[in-house]
Design an enzyme around this catalytic site. Sequence first.
Site, short mmCIF file in Angstrom:
data_model
loop_
_atom_site.label_atom_id
_atom_site.label_comp_id
_atom_site.label_asym_id
_atom_site.label_seq_id
_atom_site.Cartn_x
_atom_site.Cartn_y
_atom_site.Cartn_z
N ASP A 80 0.81 -1.21 0.00
CA ASP A 80 0.00 0.00 0.00
C ASP A 80 0.85 1.27 0.00
OD1 ASP A 80 -2.29 -1.48 -0.05
OD2 ASP A 80 -2.95 -0.99 1.98
N ARG A 182 -5.81 20.98 22.39
CA ARG A 182 -4.51 20.56 22.90
C ARG A 182 -4.47 19.04 22.83
NH1 ARG A 182 -3.13 21.72 28.30
NH2 ARG A 182 -0.94 21.60 27.64
N ALA A 219 -4.76 11.56 20.96
CA ALA A 219 -4.60 11.68 22.42
C ALA A 219 -4.94 13.09 22.91
CB ALA A 219 -3.17 11.30 22.83
#
Length: 300
Positions: A80, A182, A219
């Site tokens: 890929d 953030r 995250a």
Amino acid sequence: MKSIFRQVALIGKYHAAVAPAVAASMRAALEDIANFLASQGCEVLVERDTALAAGFVGVPTEDLAGIGRHCDLGLVVGGDGTMLGIGRQLARHGLPLIGINQGRLGFITDIPLGQYQHVLAPMLAGEYEEDRRPLMHARVLRDGHAVFDALAMNDVVVNRGATSGMVELRVEVDGHFVANQRADGLIVASPTGSTAYALSAGGPMLHPSIPGWVLVPIAPHTLSNRPIVLPDSAEIAIELVAGRDASANFDMQSLASLLHGDRITVRRSEHKVRFLHPRGWSYFDTLRKKLHWNEGMPNP
């Protein structure tokens, strides 16, 4: 059955330094495929850097721009990652591409090398499914001037530095302020890229026919910052407000270092990549095999 494609280009995985054993294996595979294509009535040429890396001699060669102008079909032999790089460069020419995978089944290189003759013969005769995938056009703007310009098929990713803390990013969609986030970073993924980095970061999978992007925080500091699906007609702007050593990655194959105040804009490219798949191909078959769905259960 003879091929409806007259001129076919062979394009392989190549790097500046390839181990001799890898080069020999690649050369043997390319020679075998080239002989098969010739037996189907195709005129075969090999992409110039592929031929150089594999030590493949005695065949016509051409660079990618020439392949885009003169060939009817491109056969990409690799994985890929190889297809992502080639697809971006050939999309502007509208050249259809078929992926032959040398390793594990890929999401967009879906013909195993050991089965290529059986699968490829009817495709060359016109028995195939066509699948068009959108490209992203991304730019890095600094003081109003573009300092980096790139196409991406999978994703555009803004990342924090390897040893630094979070980045703060200002996000806009079509000029409207969305939020300051953030996080460790932010991913803008196409439907093709929704099964790549965006998926591992908790984003949804988008069917390739959906005209949308998915915006996925990496995250995030605030857990209410969730992935969002946007129309691909929208222009997304991401400004680096704070954070050290941040960068923008495009399909994880090209990179731009960022300064505070830099803006990354992402919009739909005018070009699409054309993939050809075997007749009867299904996106869900690929997901089931690649993601190991239904393991230990009988197929219906």
